[in-house]
Design an enzyme around this catalytic site. Structure first.
Site, PDB file in Angstrom:
ATOM      1  N   LYS A 248      -4.162  11.131   1.832  1.00 36.08           N
ATOM      2  CA  LYS A 248      -5.345   9.904   1.004  1.00 36.08           C
ATOM      3  C   LYS A 248      -5.759   9.090   2.573  1.00 36.08           C
ATOM      4  CE  LYS A 248      -1.506   6.580  -0.157  1.00 36.08           C
ATOM      5  NZ  LYS A 248      -0.584   6.595  -1.059  1.00 36.08           N
TER       6      LYS A 248
ATOM      7  N   TYR B  24     -13.429 -17.954  21.958  1.00 30.37           N
ATOM      8  CA  TYR B  24     -13.726 -18.710  20.908  1.00 30.37           C
ATOM      9  C   TYR B  24     -12.604 -19.959  20.443  1.00 30.37           C
ATOM     10  CZ  TYR B  24     -17.783 -15.590  19.746  1.00 30.37           C
ATOM     11  OH  TYR B  24     -18.766 -15.003  19.585  1.00 30.37           O
TER      12      TYR B  24
HETATM   13  C1  LIG Z   1       0.871   6.690  -0.662  1.00 27.06           C
HETATM   14  C2  LIG Z   1       1.774   7.172  -1.651  1.00 27.06           C
HETATM   15  C3  LIG Z   1       2.909   7.964  -0.982  1.00 27.06           C
HETATM   16  C4  LIG Z   1       3.141   7.920   0.462  1.00 27.06           C
HETATM   17  O1  LIG Z   1       3.638   6.562   0.719  1.00 27.06           O
HETATM   18  P1  LIG Z   1       4.292   6.504   2.255  1.00 27.06           P
HETATM   19  O2  LIG Z   1       5.033   5.127   2.230  1.00 27.06           O
HETATM   20  O3  LIG Z   1       3.087   6.244   3.157  1.00 27.06           O
HETATM   21  O4  LIG Z   1       5.305   7.399   2.659  1.00 27.06           O
HETATM   22  C5  LIG Z   1       3.620   8.392  -1.895  1.00 27.06           C
HETATM   23  N1  LIG Z   1       3.796   8.475  -3.236  1.00 27.06           N
HETATM   24  C6  LIG Z   1       2.767   7.669  -3.789  1.00 27.06           C
HETATM   25  C7  LIG Z   1       2.528   7.762  -5.176  1.00 27.06           C
HETATM   26  C8  LIG Z   1       1.646   7.229  -2.861  1.00 27.06           C
HETATM   27  O5  LIG Z   1       0.582   6.326  -3.646  1.00 27.06           O
END
Ligand SMILES: *Cc1c(COP(=O)(O)O)cnc(C)c1O
Length: 360
Positions: A35, A256
């Site tokens: 994702k 800055y």
């Molecule tokens: C993003 C996600 C994962 C992966 O999690 P990580 O901590 O990146 O391994 C797994 N299950 C769900 C439901 C997620 O939203």
């Protein structure tokens, strides 16, 4: 318009890290989580590398799954937020996309929308995360309801998500696992509970399908922030060139807000990367960068397109030399700690204007 800053991706590290998933959770099916543009590494780019090695891909929304189907990927795809409306539902069935079903409105759509082919469903139970999912106490009733739904491939996969897996010793983890096991006891269907942290530290959560995300990219999912300890290799190496070097006097200020005052005659390097590239603005003085193979401290505030570093102890450094902001020798986890955030945040925030280069 692309910048001199570049995110160099060692794609072989993705393969290596997926191998670590298989070692840590032997015999389980792997739903590689890609994702959010594969945590900032590029959805299709990462999919091409992992498709021969993973058993499926998980994404957040239907658009991401469609992009993968559109690019010709035929392996199982899981949409973790499921469908939002009847159009997405029909599309999921048509394109053989598996959906997470987590609330009542989705069940109603499933009952009322005619589908061209049966739909694969993962049923999500909320066992303590307090975000998506049905109350675990309803598992048996949901199972019965779905069985009467001819449009659903039987049985569904049972899924939950742990809130505290990055701190495996916390009692909330065992409590969630207990709740999940009690709720689904005796119900048919495969199980999926584990994200990266659970894969490495909570074997009891492995179930049938594991869902690794961050560990594939070579950052630690655990609070230790030490990816090497878990045999993980960084995929992204964020680099930018030195564009100027200035000699400053004792007492001069840099950047800055004049927040840094030179405590000695100081050789200041200016590096062409800033918060508009995704380098975190909030890191303090002293945050390390790599000049060659050794560390130099950031001094002064992070600007939009530049940062300043102390090169006094790096007399050999020259304009044009690459500086590494994170990658081999400097885990992104360490910069995330300095920025009081997590590696996920920094990796996802690398801006489009940063050029991407790859090696196998
Ligand atoms: C993003 C996600 C994962 C992966 O999690 P990580 O901590 O990146 O391994 C797994 N299950 C769900 C439901 C997620 O939203």
């Amino acid at each position: 318009m692309k910048r001199a800053a570049r995110a160099h991706l060692r794609l072989g590290a993705l393969e290596h890290n997926l191998g670590r998933v298989r070692e840590a959770a032997p015999g389980r099916r792997v739903m590689a989580v890609i994702k959010a543009e594969a945590y900032g590494h590029g959805l299709l780019r990462v999919a091409h590398v992992l498709a021969p090695l993973a058993d499926g891909f998980a994404v957040s929304c239907m658009d991401e799954a469609e992009a993968l189907r559109g690019a010709g990927f035929r392996l199982p795809l899981l949409v973790m937020q499921g469908f939002k409306n009847d159009r997405e539902l029909r599309q999921a069935a048509r394109e053989d996309i598996t959906v997470v079903v987590h609330d009542e409105s989705q069940l109603r759509l499933l009952e009322t929308t005619p589908l061209s082919s049966p739909l694969q469903v993962w049923l999500k139970l909320d066992t303590g995360m307090g975000r998506l999912g049905f109350s675990a106490t309803r598992a048996a009733a949901l199972h019965g309801g779905l069985q009467r739904c001819a449009q659903v491939v039987q049985p569904p996969v049972w899924m939950t998500h742990l809130a505290c897996a990055d701190e495996p010793e916390r009692p909330e983890n065992a409590a969630q696992l207990n709740r999940f096991e009690a709720a689904t006891q005796g119900l048919s269907g495969l199980r999926s509970l584990a994200n990266s942290a659970s894969i490495l530290a909570l074997p009891r959560s492995h179930g049938d399908w594991v869902r690794p995300g961050i560990m594939l990219y070579g950052a630690s999912p655990l609070a230790d922030r030490d990816p090497a300890r878990h045999g993980l290799e960084p995929v992204m190496h964020l680099q930018a060139p030195l564009v100027a070097i200035q000699d400053r006097s004792l007492g001069d200020t840099v950047g800055y807000g004049a927040t840094f005052q030179c405590p000695r005659p100081t050789r200041v390097g200016v590096v062409a990367i800033g918060y508009a590239d995704g380098y975190p603005r909030h890191v303090p003085n002293g945050t390390p960068v790599l000049v060659g193979a050794s560390r130099a401290p950031l001094i002064g505030r992070v600007s939009m397109d530049m940062i300043t570093v102390d090169l006094t102890d790096h007399p050999q450094a020259a304009v044009g030399d690459p500086v590494t902001l994170w990658g081999e020798g400097l885990p992104v986890d360490e910069i995330a700690a300095a920025a009081e955030t997590i590696s996920y945040d920094l990796l996802c925030a690398v801006a489009d204007r940063v050029q991407v280069t790859t090696q196998p």
